[in-house]
Design an enzyme around this catalytic site. Sequence first.
Site, PDB file in Angstrom:
ATOM      1  N   SER A  20       0.858  -1.183   0.000  1.00 43.96           N
ATOM      2  CA  SER A  20       0.000   0.000   0.000  1.00 43.96           C
ATOM      3  C   SER A  20       0.894   1.233   0.000  1.00 43.96           C
ATOM      4  O   SER A  20       2.056   1.170   0.412  1.00 43.96           O
ATOM      5  CB  SER A  20      -0.881   0.003   1.258  1.00 43.96           C
ATOM      6  OG  SER A  20      -1.503   1.255   1.450  1.00 43.96           O
ATOM      7  N   TYR A  74      -2.434  -0.559  10.185  1.00 37.77           N
ATOM      8  CA  TYR A  74      -2.382  -1.016   8.791  1.00 37.77           C
ATOM      9  C   TYR A  74      -1.070  -0.590   8.134  1.00 37.77           C
ATOM     10  O   TYR A  74      -0.412  -1.386   7.449  1.00 37.77           O
ATOM     11  CB  TYR A  74      -3.572  -0.437   8.023  1.00 37.77           C
ATOM     12  CG  TYR A  74      -3.713  -0.960   6.614  1.00 37.77           C
ATOM     13  CD1 TYR A  74      -4.244  -2.224   6.376  1.00 37.77           C
ATOM     14  CD2 TYR A  74      -3.328  -0.187   5.519  1.00 37.77           C
ATOM     15  CE1 TYR A  74      -4.383  -2.704   5.081  1.00 37.77           C
ATOM     16  CE2 TYR A  74      -3.462  -0.652   4.230  1.00 37.77           C
ATOM     17  CZ  TYR A  74      -3.987  -1.910   4.018  1.00 37.77           C
ATOM     18  OH  TYR A  74      -4.107  -2.384   2.726  1.00 37.77           O
TER      19      TYR A  74
END
Length: 247
Positions: free
Chosen positions: A153, A166
């Site tokens: 990501s 995350y």
Amino acid sequence: MNDYHAPNDLLEQKVILITGAGDGIGKQAALTYAAHGATCILLGKTVSKLEAVYDEIVANGDAEPAIVPLDLQGATPDHYKGMADTITDQFGKLDGVLLNAGALGHLSRFVDISPEEWQKVMQVNLNSSVYLLQALLPVLAKAEQASVVLTSSSVGRKGRAFWGTYSVSKFATEGMMEVLADEYKNSNIRFNCINPGATRTAMRASAFPAEQPDTLKTPAEIMPLYLYLMGNDSVEINGQSLDCQPK
């Protein structure tokens, strides 16, 4: 690589495991890999979703997939070892792994992250990948050319406020990929990361509830890079983190 046009038989005779194969990007990857000749192993926690993907692949006339119902939250190294033994018995090798499953957790201040939240996200996004790959590396070694694709990501490259759990899990994913790529650089197994970017998925919607979904690319539209990294056209690519939607 995002304008890559894969030959129809790119993944012929290949056996590929996809985690999080029940919906979103994982489902689309399974359908796409199957359409290009692969026999897919569909791993996910919801049997009904896996069965729906199975039925769609068979209805398309592609190779019959296998289903592995497994909740990464509770799976242990022994579960992955058993799965690896089953794959060896049934297929004799494994040509590819797409580690796509992930948990977002709640977006919050770092100081407010609960131990339970931290453990849950790390278990799904990081620990499960470690244990799964430790079990599968000997099976991947049996393939002529094997590809492992991990999901990253933009917040796994530059930290972002309120994305603590995350974000850290994705930094760790990038680091794990680089360690493995270096360890196996003279072998038949290559390791790379994909950052899918803003894509029309349930996880994206939960992170950005005010966003208009129709402004985002669909999972199908980002598949060229997923095909490229899984097929033999990318045998020289190792230790890279690539973007489906470069800025």
